[in-house]
Write a protein that holds these residues in place. Structure first.
Motif, PDB file in Angstrom:
ATOM      1  N   LYS A  76       0.829  -1.204   0.000  1.00 28.98           N
ATOM      2  CA  LYS A  76       0.000   0.000   0.000  1.00 28.98           C
ATOM      3  C   LYS A  76       0.868   1.260   0.000  1.00 28.98           C
ATOM      4  CE  LYS A  76      -2.795  -1.493   3.432  1.00 28.98           C
ATOM      5  NZ  LYS A  76      -3.862  -1.302   4.439  1.00 28.98           N
ATOM      6  N   HIS A  77       1.869   1.262   0.874  1.00 26.48           N
ATOM      7  CA  HIS A  77       2.762   2.421   0.978  1.00 26.48           C
ATOM      8  C   HIS A  77       3.349   2.770  -0.393  1.00 26.48           C
ATOM      9  CE1 HIS A  77       5.782   4.928   3.212  1.00 26.48           C
ATOM     10  NE2 HIS A  77       6.477   4.698   2.113  1.00 26.48           N
ATOM     11  N   ARG A  78       3.862   1.769  -1.072  1.00 28.39           N
ATOM     12  CA  ARG A  78       4.572   2.037  -2.320  1.00 28.39           C
ATOM     13  C   ARG A  78       3.620   2.378  -3.456  1.00 28.39           C
ATOM     14  NH1 ARG A  78       9.485  -2.431  -1.301  1.00 28.39           N
ATOM     15  NH2 ARG A  78      10.336  -1.206   0.455  1.00 28.39           N
ATOM     16  N   TRP A  80       0.800   3.962  -3.081  1.00 28.97           N
ATOM     17  CA  TRP A  80       0.417   5.356  -2.846  1.00 28.97           C
ATOM     18  C   TRP A  80       1.537   6.296  -3.279  1.00 28.97           C
ATOM     19  CZ3 TRP A  80      -4.184   7.130  -2.620  1.00 28.97           C
ATOM     20  CH2 TRP A  80      -5.229   6.420  -2.016  1.00 28.97           C
ATOM     21  N   GLU A  81       2.780   5.902  -3.033  1.00 31.90           N
ATOM     22  CA  GLU A  81       3.886   6.766  -3.465  1.00 31.90           C
ATOM     23  C   GLU A  81       3.881   6.942  -4.977  1.00 31.90           C
ATOM     24  OE1 GLU A  81       7.233   6.444   0.071  1.00 31.90           O
ATOM     25  OE2 GLU A  81       7.617   5.375  -1.794  1.00 31.90           O
ATOM     26  N   VAL A  82       3.634   5.843  -5.692  1.00 36.78           N
ATOM     27  CA  VAL A  82       3.560   5.945  -7.156  1.00 36.78           C
ATOM     28  C   VAL A  82       2.419   6.877  -7.553  1.00 36.78           C
ATOM     29  CG1 VAL A  82       3.124   4.701  -9.300  1.00 36.78           C
ATOM     30  CG2 VAL A  82       4.541   3.659  -7.527  1.00 36.78           C
ATOM     31  N   VAL A  95       6.929  12.216  -1.070  1.00 41.17           N
ATOM     32  CA  VAL A  95       5.864  11.217  -0.992  1.00 41.17           C
ATOM     33  C   VAL A  95       5.850  10.357   0.274  1.00 41.17           C
ATOM     34  CG1 VAL A  95       5.623  11.074  -3.488  1.00 41.17           C
ATOM     35  CG2 VAL A  95       7.215   9.546  -2.312  1.00 41.17           C
ATOM     36  N   HIS A  96       7.024  10.120   0.841  1.00 42.04           N
ATOM     37  CA  HIS A  96       7.090   9.144   1.927  1.00 42.04           C
ATOM     38  C   HIS A  96       6.205   9.513   3.115  1.00 42.04           C
ATOM     39  CE1 HIS A  96       8.756   5.937   4.365  1.00 42.04           C
ATOM     40  NE2 HIS A  96       8.877   6.807   5.335  1.00 42.04           N
ATOM     41  N   GLU A  97       6.291  10.753   3.503  1.00 45.82           N
ATOM     42  CA  GLU A  97       5.548  11.208   4.677  1.00 45.82           C
ATOM     43  C   GLU A  97       4.042  11.003   4.505  1.00 45.82           C
ATOM     44  OE1 GLU A  97       6.363  15.350   5.616  1.00 45.82           O
ATOM     45  OE2 GLU A  97       4.456  15.410   6.720  1.00 45.82           O
ATOM     46  N   PRO A 125       8.660   5.108  -6.550  1.00 44.43           N
ATOM     47  CA  PRO A 125       9.489   6.190  -7.079  1.00 44.43           C
ATOM     48  C   PRO A 125      10.956   6.126  -6.665  1.00 44.43           C
ATOM     49  CG  PRO A 125       7.429   7.063  -6.236  1.00 44.43           C
ATOM     50  CD  PRO A 125       7.494   5.629  -5.810  1.00 44.43           C
ATOM     51  N   HIS A 126      11.254   5.352  -5.621  1.00 44.56           N
ATOM     52  CA  HIS A 126      12.646   5.230  -5.189  1.00 44.56           C
ATOM     53  C   HIS A 126      13.286   3.959  -5.711  1.00 44.56           C
ATOM     54  CE1 HIS A 126      10.161   7.295  -2.069  1.00 44.56           C
ATOM     55  NE2 HIS A 126      10.994   8.260  -2.389  1.00 44.56           N
ATOM     56  N   GLY A 127      12.541   3.239  -6.568  1.00 45.49           N
ATOM     57  CA  GLY A 127      13.073   2.008  -7.134  1.00 45.49           C
ATOM     58  C   GLY A 127      12.843   0.779  -6.283  1.00 45.49           C
TER      59      GLY A 127
HETATM   60 MN    MN Z   1       8.459   5.423   1.516  1.00 37.22          MN
END
Ligand code: MN
Ligand code: MN
Ligand code: MN
Ligand code: MN
Lengths: 218, 218
Positions: A76-78, A80-82, A95-97, A125-127
């Motif tokens: 879910k975290h990743r 949402w970042e995308v 995005v992380h926060e 986004p960070h790979g």
């Molecule tokens: Mn993150």
DNA sequence: ATCTATTTTTAGCTTTGTCTAAATTTAATT
DNA sequence: AATTAAATTTAGACAAAGCTAAAAATAGAT
């Protein structure tokens, strides 16, 4: 599952507790910026619930269910970042926060549909790889830029350190995921590298190179 | 602001506490499915924080800051509902529950960008107006279908009751926002209506008509 | 104006998640 | 093997948010 429980599971996973390796309460406390005594309390609770194996004074590791749960939160975290980067034009250091909050939203349909909207991305986004719905990781053959030999080259595919300062540094120096980087030379003295990237030559410190993942294309 | 505080403010607003009208603890408790004693506790806390005016035994009303805060939460709730329907193909009866969670995500940039992605919608999937960033409502001249005269017609623009059963009922009977409805006849006996909608004639009960908003187009 | 029913508040208890300080266990060193 | 240092757990406290049961205030009805 409370938000706090979810955050503990995620942290334990990130510290390696998914491979039945024991993670110490101190390590968890440090990572989460909380106190070891609080971690002990939570270790008991998660153990009660069958999410971790906990042996007093020995630390915790995730059970199978614990791993599955952690992976679903990371997924879910990743995702949402995308979403934030691709659909809302956030930069990768912003995005992380927000994803830390969004990862706790409970709706299976939401995350499935989000995945679809984003066209089933494999990396954030960070790979970092995005686990599939059934908790599988797509591994990738990647190496740290600092560890590939002179004259070899690869595509930059990820960052090891994804702190805001590092990401901003990379932006400033036009180092982005997708760039092809060739190692021209290494300096013995300080382990810095001379590299060629997108036509230009530049020098980067060992600390930078040791936090960039590349996929060798030979 | 905790999630609980935000939910109280939103509820007080929905009960009319934005117009310096006093809302009783009982009314709030009933709406939130909690106990009056819990409401009293929260009333004190919100009063301390300057978000409500609270007089013992008299109820609470929102202060200016309280109204502004409530509106920002309602704005987020409704924008997320639009997102779920327009971007993730949720149906209008599925969105509320998820929006209840999403409305508490804290990121001004997130909500601004979401607004932009959705092309600055003015109404949510149930026809409720979305407050602007600076807390303004776009009012609309709407009437309940049950209250417009025979032979007049209007476009269906909203629902008063947005419970899942009602929304599903409307779907089943192909009654959707945007449809033009003409009142052909009223039955004195049970106040039911004979209407024409999208070419077809049908009969609907008073209870249905009293929960549909139309914008008269004369 | 008094009594009564209802509403509202208070007091005290519970759970979750955190903390500090003290006690205990483990690990390292002599 | 004994001592010491470090890590870990326990005990006890606290804040947030809720509950129940009892007390107090308000409003309605005689
Ligand atoms: Mn993150
Ligand atoms: Mn988190
Ligand atoms: Mn809603
Ligand atoms: Mn809510």
């Amino acid at each position: 599952m409370t938000r706090s429980e979810e955050n503990y599971l995620k942290t334990i996973f990130h510290l390696g507790g998914g491979d039945s390796k024991s993670i110490t309460t101190n390590a968890i406390a440090e990572q989460m910026e909380t106190k070891p005594s609080s971690v002990t309390d939570m270790a008991k609770k998660l153990s009660e619930k069958g999410l971790v194996d906990y042996v007093r004074y020995q630390g915790v590791s995730l059970t199978e269910v614990g791993v599955k749960t952690a992976l679903s939160i990371i997924r879910k975290h990743r995702l949402w970042e995308v979403f934030l980067v691709k659909k809302l034009d956030f930069t990768w250091d912003e995005v992380h926060e927000v994803a830390e909050q969004l990862e706790h939203i409970k709706s299976e349909k939401l995350i499935d549909k989000l995945d679809e909207l984003l066209d089933f991305p494999k990396y954030d986004p960070h790979g970092d790889p995005i686990p599939t719905k059934d908790g599988k990781f797509q591994e990738r053959d990647e190496k740290l830029l600092s560890e590939i030999p002179i004259n070899s080259q690869g595509v930059c595919v990820g960052v090891k350190d994804s702190s805001v300062p590092f990401l901003k540094f990379l932006d400033k120096n036009k180092i982005a995921l997708g760039n092809t980087i060739k190692v021209l030379d290494k300096e013995d003295f300080d382990n810095s590298l001379r590299i060629q990237m997108e036509g230009k030559e530049m020098r980067i410190s060992h600390q930078i190179a040791a936090n960039l993942y590349v996929k060798k294309n030979d």
